[in-house]
Design a protein around this motif. Structure first.
Motif, PDB file in Angstrom:
ATOM      1  N   ALA A 151      -0.828  -7.329   1.469  1.00  0.00           N
ATOM      2  CA  ALA A 151      -1.012  -5.890   1.637  1.00  0.00           C
ATOM      3  C   ALA A 151       0.289  -5.143   1.340  1.00  0.00           C
ATOM      4  O   ALA A 151       0.295  -4.149   0.607  1.00  0.00           O
ATOM      5  N   ASP A 179      -4.704   0.715   4.350  1.00  0.00           N
ATOM      6  CA  ASP A 179      -5.840  -0.186   4.520  1.00  0.00           C
ATOM      7  C   ASP A 179      -6.899   0.026   3.459  1.00  0.00           C
ATOM      8  O   ASP A 179      -7.439  -0.921   2.895  1.00  0.00           O
ATOM      9  N   SER A 180      -7.173   1.307   3.160  1.00  0.00           N
ATOM     10  CA  SER A 180      -8.260   1.556   2.212  1.00  0.00           C
ATOM     11  C   SER A 180      -7.838   1.140   0.805  1.00  0.00           C
ATOM     12  O   SER A 180      -8.625   0.549   0.069  1.00  0.00           O
ATOM     13  N   VAL A 191      -5.645  -1.191   0.014  1.00  0.00           N
ATOM     14  CA  VAL A 191      -5.583  -2.648  -0.030  1.00  0.00           C
ATOM     15  C   VAL A 191      -6.982  -3.250  -0.134  1.00  0.00           C
ATOM     16  O   VAL A 191      -7.252  -4.087  -0.994  1.00  0.00           O
ATOM     17  N   SER A 192      -7.901  -2.769   0.708  1.00  0.00           N
ATOM     18  CA  SER A 192      -9.219  -3.410   0.671  1.00  0.00           C
ATOM     19  C   SER A 192      -9.944  -3.055  -0.622  1.00  0.00           C
ATOM     20  O   SER A 192     -10.652  -3.879  -1.186  1.00  0.00           O
ATOM     21  N   GLU A 193      -9.713  -1.827  -1.120  1.00  0.00           N
ATOM     22  CA  GLU A 193     -10.362  -1.447  -2.379  1.00  0.00           C
ATOM     23  C   GLU A 193      -9.946  -2.376  -3.520  1.00  0.00           C
ATOM     24  O   GLU A 193     -10.788  -2.928  -4.220  1.00  0.00           O
ATOM     25  N   MET A 252      -8.280  -5.306  -3.370  1.00  0.00           N
ATOM     26  CA  MET A 252      -8.523  -6.735  -3.157  1.00  0.00           C
ATOM     27  C   MET A 252      -9.956  -7.078  -3.532  1.00  0.00           C
ATOM     28  O   MET A 252     -10.224  -8.137  -4.101  1.00  0.00           O
ATOM     29  N   ALA A 253     -10.870  -6.137  -3.242  1.00  0.00           N
ATOM     30  CA  ALA A 253     -12.264  -6.381  -3.594  1.00  0.00           C
ATOM     31  C   ALA A 253     -12.458  -6.231  -5.099  1.00  0.00           C
ATOM     32  O   ALA A 253     -13.077  -7.075  -5.746  1.00  0.00           O
ATOM     33  N   ALA A 308      -9.227 -13.657   0.716  1.00  0.00           N
ATOM     34  CA  ALA A 308      -9.288 -12.222   0.970  1.00  0.00           C
ATOM     35  C   ALA A 308      -8.602 -11.883   2.293  1.00  0.00           C
ATOM     36  O   ALA A 308      -9.199 -11.302   3.174  1.00  0.00           O
ATOM     37  N   ASP A 309      -7.340 -12.296   2.411  1.00  0.00           N
ATOM     38  CA  ASP A 309      -6.623 -12.053   3.650  1.00  0.00           C
ATOM     39  C   ASP A 309      -5.388 -11.200   3.353  1.00  0.00           C
ATOM     40  O   ASP A 309      -4.402 -11.692   2.817  1.00  0.00           O
ATOM     41  N   PRO A 310      -5.443  -9.902   3.670  1.00  0.00           N
ATOM     42  CA  PRO A 310      -4.332  -9.015   3.314  1.00  0.00           C
ATOM     43  C   PRO A 310      -3.030  -9.364   4.024  1.00  0.00           C
ATOM     44  O   PRO A 310      -1.964  -8.986   3.571  1.00  0.00           O
TER      45      PRO A 310
END
Lengths: 512, 344
Positions: free
Chosen positions: A362, A384-385, A387-389, A391-392, A399-401
């Motif tokens: 992250a 967070d948003s 990173v998750s965006e 990573m997906a 899938a572990d930030p």
């Protein structure tokens, strides 16, 4: 399993039920691996499949959680690499671990110098070293410094060192990644010779051609599990790739339309470089990149590809030429300037110039936007948003930030870097060898992503040694040779052979 | 996985326990005139100079640097402050003392800017760049005090190190400094950017991090913190001793940083770890006094304890121990599987 000619030799290494886990990751799950005398055995799998973990278990770098390792029928517990070496397992790593500041002879015999009256007998050192090297068909001055020799020779020196250690098992981890064609041939001659003498060789490489050329047997791993062991002659390439990635590979076919896409070149280009160069580094070169265009740069290693984009990005300073961004002059005196003007640059040297290894995934992804923002922290929700965006979107695995980025496989590190840059919403993305050293599946993913982004309007400069990739993605290709730009061509009018011919001959005077 | 502060905290607790078992009054705290007294309170007070220096050292080390000049900066800062107070007509005036402190800190800041200039702009290796000031700084301090040990009698100045507000005033100074440094690093992005620069300077530069400014600010902060330490030291002995002030403190600070779990290779750093590291060192010093270790033997005692502590904390030792347990387990598991089915 049916016995074939090359299994007449008994297995020398038997690894059974090997399981190794790291915090949060099951790197190897109950994997068996057998290696026989007189065979070249290739370990295949995507990045993160567990190849290197398996090798590290065999060479004593990692202790196994469960499972057994037998060497010539006796059970072994390796507490470190020296245990494994003493047992007869030698490794030649991707980054050669020799002392470049010592002579060739000293390197070959290091730690096993013959002595006379308590002192090292240097004459004997060099004589023995020369014998070992000649055994591999190399005759070089053993008193010369190792650093004066090419990577290929250094690799062969590392192999003859393994011979001095009387290795029964030789592990070659990506030995060809920095060799040219002739050097690979030389290495293969040595490998074949060792095989004929009964050595067991593990050969790990991302180059499928080379695997099919040299290997007798292939063991495929996927996601830390054993897929199977096959004789090379029984496993056609497409089946191998399917086994490695666990799905059919026609994704690449879909990309090829990208190169055909028409680009509107009427407006001012996103980037217009005129006569950009630096003395002793790059002769002045021109380069235009238009909106939504992918411009490929093709050329051999050292042709000036990387040098050119580093000047454009301000990583190195140009001493001639002008750069315009969307029609207005831009000074690129530091990466900051380039970033502020919407350029992003992903270096070919992932480890030294890309990933910040000890930070989390992250933190690595956010680093680009954070650097741009200065000391004011990017809000946690925003982090967070983002990173998750990404990573997906880029399918970063695991899938572990919060995982330490240095623990990711090469391909996933590359995706993290691309995520870092995409998060800054650049107008121009420079990718220098983004697919080097990563597996087929991830390569396809990355190329697909680049094609997709360019369709959404991102401009890209794409550098790759794999010319197929450049031809597949780029609408226009700039060809470089000997640190200068020798021409620009429309990729629709060239096929692979044409491009190779252009790189080799164009502007030579001999071509016409 | 264990928290990374586990070993430092365990060490500190162990030290305090050993002391308490040896002599139970070690842990006792008494209240007199609305002030707390006791061996533990003394540790909190006496650790102030080393604490301030070590906090700065942590940040510098995080950038892959090192600051050897902190002791010399302490000497200069003390000399400047005392010379101003000594030269004034009314040393007991709070305003005079405040002016002296501010001027001393500004001079310290300039020294830090000098260090940062050498390291970040000229690219001189940190150990060499700060060695210059380490050697020259005390000379500068002597120049300021004209070769004498300047002494003063100034109640407000003495308050800095010996004053009390229920707890020692010096304790509040380092707590405040730790809070300010901690909040600045972690509430802003400075902390993570510092770590990025320390872990991989070239990758950070290419990612657009202004690494020069970050490195520069680390040396500036380190010098200002050392300047405050110098003032506390001078206030404690009521004198500016250019030779003794902060002698060898750079080495103890480096030790505190390492004990706290920050790697000398730079990168990830822990301010809380450093705080614990300083308390370990200070507790150890007190232990020697408390147990009556003769002063001639105390360096040996200190060295032995430090070696033990460092070995206990060594990640390699932990790994070896873990691997040993693992392989013993693997050996046990391997035996029955010999007759297992062959998979191929």
């Amino acid at each position: 399993m049916t016995l074939t000619a090359d299994t007449a030799y008994p297995p020398i290494v038997e690894m059974r039920g090997i399981t190794i886990s790291f915090p949060g990751v099951l790197a190897l799950d109950n994997v068996d691996f057998f290696l026989r005398r007189g065979e070249v055995h290739s370990l295949m799998g995507e990045n993160g499949a567990g190849k290197s973990t398996l090798i590290k278990a065999l060479t004593g770098v990692y202790a196994v959680d469960s499972g057994s390792i037998d060497l010539i029928g006796t059970s072994q517990v390796f507490r470190g690499t020296s245990d494994a070496e003493a047992a007869g397992i030698s490794t030649v790593y991707q980054e050669i671990n020799l002392c470049t500041n010592l002579s060739v002879g000293e390197n070959v015999m290091l730690g096993h110098e013959p002595r006379k009256g308590g002192r090292i007998d240097w004459k004997a050192v060099h004589r023995l070293a020369a014998e070992h090297l000649e055994g591999l068909g190399i005759s070089i001055d053993t008193r010369s410094l190792l650093s004066n020799h090419s990577i290929a020779i250094q690799q062969l020196v590392a192999i003859s060192r393994a011979m001095v250690l009387d290795a029964k098992v030789l592990v070659l981890d990506e030995p060809t990644s920095s060799l040219d064609r002739g050097e690979v041939e030389q290495l293969f001659t040595v490998i074949r010779d060792l095989r004929a003498r009964g050595a067991a060789i593990i050969f790990v490489s991302h180059f499928l051609d080379q695997v099919y050329e040299i290997a007798d047997r292939i063991t495929v791993l996927r996601n830390g599990k054993l897929v199977g062991e096959y004789l090379v002659k029984d496993l056609p390439r497409d089946q191998l790739v399917t086994k490695m990635i666990g799905r059919q590979l026609d994704d690449l076919e879909a990309i090829s339309s990208t190169a055909e896409r028409a680009i509107d070149r009427t407006d001012a280009p996103i980037l217009k470089a005129t006569g950009v160069g630096r003395r002793g580094v790059l002769e002045p070169a021109d380069l235009d990149v238009f909106d939504g265009e992918i411009v490929g740069i093709a050329g051999l290693l050292g042709s000036g590809r990387t040098e050119l984009v580093r000047l454009l990005y301000g990583a190195d300073r140009a001493d001639s030429g002008n750069i315009e961004m969307v029609g207005t002059p831009a000074k690129m005196t530091s990466p900051r300037h380039a970033i502020d003007r919407g350029i992003a640059f992903s270096s070919e040297d992932r480890r030294e110039e890309g990933i910040v290894a000890d930070l989390s995934v992250a933190e690595n992804i956010v680093l680009g936007i954070q650097a741009r923002k200065g000391l004011r922290k990017v809000r946690q929700e925003k982090q967070d948003s983002v990173v998750s965006e990404y990573m997906a979107a880029l399918d970063i695995r695991p899938a572990d930030p919060d995982m330490v980025a240095g623990n990711l496989s090469g391909g996933n590190q590359q995706k993290v870097l691309i995520a870092r840059w995409l998060a800054t919403a650049p107008e121009l993305l420079i990718l220098d060898e983004p697919t080097r050293g990563i597996d087929v599946g991830t390569k396809a993913d990355l190329q697909k992503k680049v094609a997709e982004l360019s369709e959404q309007g991102l401009s890209v400069i794409f550098i790759s040694s794999e010319l197929e990739e450049v031809l597949r993605l780029a609408q226009r290709i700039v060809v470089m040779r000997d640190r200068k730009s020798i021409g620009e061509l429309d990729s629709r009018r060239f096929d692979l052979d044409g491009l190779i011919d252009f790189i080799a001959n164009e502007g030579d005077g001999s071509a016409a | 996985m264990k928290h990374r502060l586990f070993w430092p905290v365990a060490t500190l607790v162990m030290l305090i326990l050993i002391n308490t078992i040896a002599r139970s009054q070690f842990a006792s705290i008494t209240v007199r005139d609305g002030r707390l007294y006791g061996a533990l309170i003394d540790i909190l007070r006496q650790s102030a100079p080393l604490m301030l220096v070590s906090l700065g050292m942590t940040i510098v080390i995080a950038t892959r640097g090192i600051d050897l000049s902190v002791g010399a900066v302490m000497a200069v800062s003390g000399a400047v402050a005392l010379t101003i107070i000594d030269g004034s007509t009314d040393p007991n005036n709070v305003g005079v003392v405040m002016l002296a402190v501010v001027v001393a800190l500004v001079i310290s800041l300039l020294l830090g800017v000098w260090n940062g200039f050498l390291v970040s702009l000229l690219g001189i290796q940190p150990i060499i760049a700060t060695l210059v000031l380490m050697l020259a700084g005390r000379g500068v301090a002597l120049l300021i005090t004209e070769g004498f040990i300047t002494t003063v009698n100034s109640t407000p100045f003495e308050f800095i190190s010996t004053g009390y507000l229920l707890l020692p005033f010096a304790f509040f100074i380092w707590v405040a400094a730790a809070a300010v440094v901690g909040l600045t690093e972690r509430r802003s992005a400075l902390g993570v950017l510092t770590e990025a620069v320390g872990i991989n300077p070239e990758a950070s530069r290419l990612a657009g991090v202004r690494s020069r400014g970050i490195i520069w600010s680390a040396y500036a902060a380190s010098a200002v913190l050392a300047g405050i330490a110098g003032i506390i030291y001078a206030s404690n002995i009521k004198a500016a001793d250019a030779n003794a002030a902060g002698q060898f403190i750079e080495l103890y600070a480096i030790l505190a940083v390492v004990l706290g779990g920050t790697s000398l290779m730079g990168g990830k750093f822990s301010l809380a770890g450093t705080v614990v590291g300083v308390l370990i060192i200070q507790t150890l010093e007190s232990t020697m006094l408390f147990l009556g270790v003769p002063s001639a033997e105390s360096p040996v005692f200190f060295a032995v304890v430090v070696v033990v502590v460092v070995v206990i904390q060594s990640p390699r030792l932990h790994r070896v121990a873990r691997d040993f347990v693992r392989s013993a387990r693997a050996r046990r598991a391997a035996e029955p599987s010999l007759d297992a089915e062959v998979v191929g």
